[in-house]
Design an enzyme around this catalytic site. Structure first.
Site, PDB file in Angstrom:
ATOM      1  N   CYS A 100     -35.787  26.479   9.947  1.00 14.42           N
ATOM      2  CA  CYS A 100     -35.723  25.894   8.624  1.00 14.42           C
ATOM      3  C   CYS A 100     -34.140  25.724   8.295  1.00 14.42           C
ATOM      4  O   CYS A 100     -33.427  26.369   8.859  1.00 14.42           O
ATOM      5  CB  CYS A 100     -36.627  26.787   7.766  1.00 14.42           C
ATOM      6  SG  CYS A 100     -36.076  26.146   6.049  1.00 14.42           S
ATOM      7  N   HIS A 142     -44.708  23.164   5.843  1.00 13.95           N
ATOM      8  CA  HIS A 142     -44.273  23.156   5.133  1.00 13.95           C
ATOM      9  C   HIS A 142     -42.498  23.153   4.009  1.00 13.95           C
ATOM     10  O   HIS A 142     -42.269  23.650   3.253  1.00 13.95           O
ATOM     11  CB  HIS A 142     -42.902  23.151   7.291  1.00 13.95           C
ATOM     12  CG  HIS A 142     -41.870  23.944   6.960  1.00 13.95           C
ATOM     13  ND1 HIS A 142     -41.051  24.795   7.278  1.00 13.95           N
ATOM     14  CD2 HIS A 142     -40.772  23.904   6.340  1.00 13.95           C
ATOM     15  CE1 HIS A 142     -39.957  25.733   7.334  1.00 13.95           C
ATOM     16  NE2 HIS A 142     -40.150  24.484   6.981  1.00 13.95           N
ATOM     17  N   GLU A 143     -42.435  21.332   4.421  1.00 12.87           N
ATOM     18  CA  GLU A 143     -41.771  21.324   2.952  1.00 12.87           C
ATOM     19  C   GLU A 143     -42.505  20.867   1.876  1.00 12.87           C
ATOM     20  O   GLU A 143     -41.968  21.090   0.680  1.00 12.87           O
ATOM     21  CB  GLU A 143     -41.472  19.309   3.538  1.00 12.87           C
ATOM     22  CG  GLU A 143     -40.874  19.195   5.231  1.00 12.87           C
ATOM     23  CD  GLU A 143     -39.894  20.009   4.676  1.00 12.87           C
ATOM     24  OE1 GLU A 143     -38.770  20.632   4.808  1.00 12.87           O
ATOM     25  OE2 GLU A 143     -39.579  19.663   6.447  1.00 12.87           O
ATOM     26  N   HIS A 146     -41.734  24.227   0.102  1.00 13.93           N
ATOM     27  CA  HIS A 146     -40.498  24.206  -0.323  1.00 13.93           C
ATOM     28  C   HIS A 146     -40.002  24.415  -1.568  1.00 13.93           C
ATOM     29  O   HIS A 146     -39.978  24.963  -2.586  1.00 13.93           O
ATOM     30  CB  HIS A 146     -39.677  24.073   0.301  1.00 13.93           C
ATOM     31  CG  HIS A 146     -38.521  23.698   1.694  1.00 13.93           C
ATOM     32  ND1 HIS A 146     -38.109  25.462   1.657  1.00 13.93           N
ATOM     33  CD2 HIS A 146     -38.720  23.340   2.934  1.00 13.93           C
ATOM     34  CE1 HIS A 146     -37.281  25.676   2.632  1.00 13.93           C
ATOM     35  NE2 HIS A 146     -37.800  24.851   3.499  1.00 13.93           N
TER      36      HIS A 146
HETATM   37 NI    NI Z   1     -37.801  24.232   5.931  1.00 15.84          NI
END
Ligand code: NI
Length: 178
Positions: A100, A142-143, A146
């Protein structure tokens, strides 16, 4: 063209829930996604979420032709996804290395769904939907994490599978299905 500083792990704002976008077709949104794109390119990322440049709105981008940080991965079409959602298309999950831009230099093995359906909106408020598998599906999960204040490190189960990317043995001994 604006390359923004990346908000890195330790900054409390990165752990907040991001807000839904309610206004489309705005110069603000166009500039935000352009800045995200320029910043992702500059730091050689495969995706990025708005909180990583300090904007706590539900906006993600992903996609690349070639990425030196993930040299073995196939290209992903460049996509802007606003207010993104996803659901798994199967229960199958796979463990693979993730990094990341907000956690520079480190990688950890994280389990993700191998096949998902995703949807959201583009800059104009038009619906966008698609399916993704493997690394593509991993990047989207993953995004979206966030936007909920979740970093990949929060999902690490086996802390032996965590380390500095320049020295990691990237072979997960057959566990790497993503
Ligand atoms: Ni990330």
């Amino acid at each position: 063209m604006a390359i923004k500083p990346i908000v890195i792990m330790g900054v409390a704002k990165l752990l907040e829930e991001s807000k839904l976008v309610t206004e489309f077709n705005s110069p603000f949104l166009t500039e935000l996604t352009q800045d995200m794109h320029d910043t992702q390119r500059h730091f050689d990322g495969v995706g990025m979420a708005a909180p990583q440049i300090g904007v706590n709105l539900r906006v993600i981008i992903f996609g690349f032709d070639v990425c030196e940080r993930y040299p073995q991965q196939l290209p992903i079409p460049e996509t802007v996804l606003i207010n993104p959602e996803y659901e798994p298309l199967s229960e199958e999950m796979a463990l693979d290395w993730e990094g990341c831009l907000s956690v520079p230099g480190l990688r950890g093995a994280v389990s993700r769904y191998t096949q998902i359906r995703y949807w959201g909106y583009d800059l104009h408020g038009e619906s966008v939907a698609g399916e993704a598998a493997g690394f593509h599906a991993r990047v989207i999960q993953h995004e979206v994490d966030h936007l909920n204040g979740v970093l990949f490190v929060h999902r690490i189960v086996d802390w032996r599978l965590f380390g500095y990317e320049q020295v990691l043995d990237l072979n997960l001994n057959g566990n790497n299905a993503a």
